[in-house]
Design an enzyme around this catalytic site. Structure first.
Site, PDB file in Angstrom:
ATOM      1  CB  CYS A   1      -3.004 -30.978  -8.755  1.00 34.65           C
ATOM      2  SG  CYS A   1      -2.241 -31.042  -7.146  1.00 34.65           S
TER       3      CYS A   1
ATOM      4  CG  HIS B   1      -0.480 -30.073 -11.605  1.00 36.22           C
ATOM      5  ND1 HIS B   1      -0.740 -28.881 -10.970  1.00 36.22           N
ATOM      6  CD2 HIS B   1       0.044 -30.897 -10.663  1.00 36.22           C
ATOM      7  CE1 HIS B   1      -0.388 -28.989  -9.699  1.00 36.22           C
ATOM      8  NE2 HIS B   1       0.098 -30.201  -9.482  1.00 36.22           N
TER       9      HIS B   1
ATOM     10  CG  ASN C   1       2.087 -28.253  -7.014  1.00 37.26           C
ATOM     11  OD1 ASN C   1       0.961 -27.816  -7.261  1.00 37.26           O
ATOM     12  ND2 ASN C   1       2.331 -29.531  -6.847  1.00 37.26           N
TER      13      ASN C   1
HETATM   14  O1  UT7 Z   1       0.812 -31.663  -7.229  1.00 41.63           O
HETATM   15  C1  UT7 Z   1       0.376 -32.895  -6.797  1.00 41.63           C
HETATM   16  C2  UT7 Z   1       1.081 -33.967  -7.500  1.00 41.63           C
HETATM   17  N1  UT7 Z   1       2.415 -34.109  -6.971  1.00 41.63           N
HETATM   18  C3  UT7 Z   1       3.430 -34.391  -7.766  1.00 41.63           C
HETATM   19  O2  UT7 Z   1       3.283 -34.529  -8.958  1.00 41.63           O
HETATM   20  C4  UT7 Z   1       4.771 -34.597  -7.110  1.00 41.63           C
HETATM   21  C5  UT7 Z   1       5.438 -35.821  -7.641  1.00 41.63           C
HETATM   22  N2  UT7 Z   1       6.704 -36.086  -6.987  1.00 41.63           N
HETATM   23  C6  UT7 Z   1       7.799 -35.334  -7.184  1.00 41.63           C
HETATM   24  O3  UT7 Z   1       7.767 -34.364  -7.908  1.00 41.63           O
HETATM   25  C7  UT7 Z   1       9.080 -35.772  -6.539  1.00 41.63           C
HETATM   26  O4  UT7 Z   1       8.930 -37.076  -6.014  1.00 41.63           O
HETATM   27  C8  UT7 Z   1       9.528 -34.822  -5.381  1.00 41.63           C
HETATM   28  C9  UT7 Z   1       9.941 -33.483  -5.937  1.00 41.63           C
HETATM   29  C10 UT7 Z   1       8.402 -34.615  -4.375  1.00 41.63           C
HETATM   30  C11 UT7 Z   1      10.744 -35.423  -4.648  1.00 41.63           C
HETATM   31  O5  UT7 Z   1      11.788 -35.659  -5.573  1.00 41.63           O
HETATM   32  P1  UT7 Z   1      12.515 -37.094  -5.645  1.00 41.63           P
HETATM   33  O6  UT7 Z   1      13.540 -36.987  -6.686  1.00 41.63           O
HETATM   34  O7  UT7 Z   1      11.433 -38.126  -5.796  1.00 41.63           O
HETATM   35  O8  UT7 Z   1      13.215 -37.173  -4.239  1.00 41.63           O
HETATM   36  P2  UT7 Z   1      13.112 -38.335  -3.143  1.00 41.63           P
HETATM   37  O9  UT7 Z   1      11.832 -38.234  -2.397  1.00 41.63           O
HETATM   38  O10 UT7 Z   1      13.485 -39.630  -3.768  1.00 41.63           O
HETATM   39  O11 UT7 Z   1      14.297 -37.909  -2.176  1.00 41.63           O
HETATM   40  C12 UT7 Z   1      15.680 -38.038  -2.583  1.00 41.63           C
HETATM   41  C13 UT7 Z   1      16.551 -37.504  -1.459  1.00 41.63           C
HETATM   42  C14 UT7 Z   1      16.196 -38.075  -0.072  1.00 41.63           C
HETATM   43  O12 UT7 Z   1      17.390 -38.222   0.662  1.00 41.63           O
HETATM   44  P3  UT7 Z   1      18.090 -39.663   0.818  1.00 41.63           P
HETATM   45  O13 UT7 Z   1      17.061 -40.521   1.478  1.00 41.63           O
HETATM   46  O14 UT7 Z   1      18.402 -40.104  -0.581  1.00 41.63           O
HETATM   47  O15 UT7 Z   1      19.288 -39.355   1.653  1.00 41.63           O
HETATM   48  C15 UT7 Z   1      15.345 -36.985   0.534  1.00 41.63           C
HETATM   49  O16 UT7 Z   1      15.393 -37.009   1.951  1.00 41.63           O
HETATM   50  O17 UT7 Z   1      16.367 -36.090  -1.360  1.00 41.63           O
HETATM   51  C16 UT7 Z   1      16.047 -35.746  -0.002  1.00 41.63           C
HETATM   52  N3  UT7 Z   1      15.187 -34.580  -0.005  1.00 41.63           N
HETATM   53  C17 UT7 Z   1      15.678 -33.334   0.000  1.00 41.63           C
HETATM   54  N4  UT7 Z   1      16.935 -32.860   0.006  1.00 41.63           N
HETATM   55  C18 UT7 Z   1      17.094 -31.509   0.003  1.00 41.63           C
HETATM   56  C19 UT7 Z   1      13.834 -34.527  -0.019  1.00 41.63           C
HETATM   57  N5  UT7 Z   1      13.430 -33.262  -0.013  1.00 41.63           N
HETATM   58  C20 UT7 Z   1      14.543 -32.493   0.003  1.00 41.63           C
HETATM   59  C21 UT7 Z   1      14.773 -31.108   0.016  1.00 41.63           C
HETATM   60  N6  UT7 Z   1      16.052 -30.666   0.006  1.00 41.63           N
HETATM   61  N7  UT7 Z   1      13.779 -30.211   0.023  1.00 41.63           N
END
Ligand code: UT7
Length: 316
Positions: free
Chosen positions: A113, A241, A272
């Site tokens: 990225c 990004h 993204n």
């Molecule tokens: O481009 C390359 C660089 N990448 C980045 O910069 C990405 C950096 N990371 C992020 O932007 C975030 O970590 C994400 C957008 C990928 C994820 O967001 P988050 O707030 O960190 O969510 P999480 O992984 O902590 O998940 C929270 C909850 C989980 O459920 P439980 O375990 O709390 O019950 C996930 O299973 O959200 C759930 N979850 C979803 N729910 C609905 C994960 N993906 C989804 C989804 N829809 N698509």
């Protein structure tokens, strides 16, 4: 020998197929509210027939047309991508062949990225060293090819597209339009984002990347401005990004932008697009004439590797 380079023109290309969060929710356990709140994306574009090279060519063609230069003027093509399926010929030579560019230096570069800022720096360095006078610098990604459409933690994040810049040596006595790069990486955290093996899918430990991006990157963005001799408060625009609006807002809060400065949030409509995200967002700002010509714009890419890179550029 030239004092440096400047972006003369930009162009971009996105496939026509729009995929909304609701579309994804019809096959995945996700919903529009979660994706908008946690990531900031409303929809993304997904390629059907187009390849990474096709999208790179379409974006480059537009940039070249807007630059007033012709294919015969271009002596270097650099393509940033992490999603090209073919290894040889590389994307850069395919673009050159399609545009009728004869005998350019041509290479692909993969820092995921952050790729566009690495590619821009690398072409700028070639121009400063006298190895090029007019370069095409492109970010192009078809992430849909390497997305696991059954994994809700990644499938909602990515999109396809390309952005391209024409970079030229500045005439004698003129100030360069591409500032010094700051580039680096955090290899110890490299496993947090992977595209591994044959027929791979993107996998990431989102929270590790998120924490790194929101806690460690703002000082690097400030250092980029310092190297360019520009105060963050003087920036007309910030084009980071496009991964997550919460990451963008977190960085913005810490770098001290002028409240009037434009902050690119193209991810809302594009998702993204990895190495394409910065040139795509910048090209759209320029097309909409949101940034005055000559105004300083901070570009800052970060992601897989984990890598980062940025520079201040003057808007064409
Ligand atoms: O481009 C390359 C660089 N990448 C980045 O910069 C990405 C950096 N990371 C992020 O932007 C975030 O970590 C994400 C957008 C990928 C994820 O967001 P988050 O707030 O960190 O969510 P999480 O992984 O902590 O998940 C929270 C909850 C989980 O459920 P439980 O375990 O709390 O019950 C996930 O299973 O959200 C759930 N979850 C979803 N729910 C609905 C994960 N993906 C989804 C989804 N829809 N698509």
């Amino acid at each position: 020998m030239t004092a440096g380079s400047r972006i003369v023109a930009m162009g971009h290309y996105q496939p026509s197929r729009v995929v909304t969060n609701d579309d994804l929710a019809s096959t995945l356990d996700t919903n529009d509210a979660w994706v908008r709140d946690r990531v900031g994306i409303a929809e993304r574009r997904v390629a059907d027939g187009e390849s990474v090279a096709d999208m790179a060519t379409f974006a480059a063609e537009k940039a070249l047309a807007a630059s007033g230069l012709s294919a015969a003027d271009i002596d270097l093509v650099v393509v940033a991508t992490c999603s090209a399926i073919d290894r040889c010929p590389n994307v850069a030579t395919r673009v050159a062949a399609r545009l009728g560019i004869v005998a350019p230096g041509a290479y692909d570069l993969n820092t995921a990225c952050s790729g566009f800022s690495y590619a821009l720096a690398s072409a700028d360095h070639a121009i400063r060293a006298g190895a090029s006078r007019h370069a095409l610098v492109i970010g192009s990604e078809k992430l849909s090819d390497i997305t696991d459409w059954t994994d809700r933690t990644t499938a909602v994040l990515f999109g396809d597209g390309a952005g391209a810049a024409v970079l030229s040596a500045v005439p004698d006595g003129e100030r360069p339009g591409v500032g010094p790069v700051l580039w680096g990486s955090a290899p110890d955290k490299g496993d947090a984002l992977k595209i591994e093996g044959w027929q791979p899918y993107i996998k990431q430990v989102g929270q590790v990347v998120f924490r790194w991006a929101t806690t460690e990157l703002a000082p690097f963005a400030i250092e980029v401005c310092k190297r360019a001799g520009v105060e963050p408060s003087e920036l007309a625009a910030f084009v980071p990004h496009q991964a997550n609006t919460r990451i963008i807002d977190g960085i913005v809060k810490r770098i001290g932008l002028n409240p009037d400065a434009i902050v690119a949030k193209d991810l809302v409509e594009s998702g993204n697009t990895s190495a394409a995200s910065v040139p795509l967002a910048l090209s759209k700002l320029i097309e909409r004439r949101e940034v005055p010509s000559g105004a300083p714009v901070l570009l800052f890419g970060f992601g897989g590797g984990l890598t980062y890179a940025g520079q201040v550029v003057r808007c064409p």
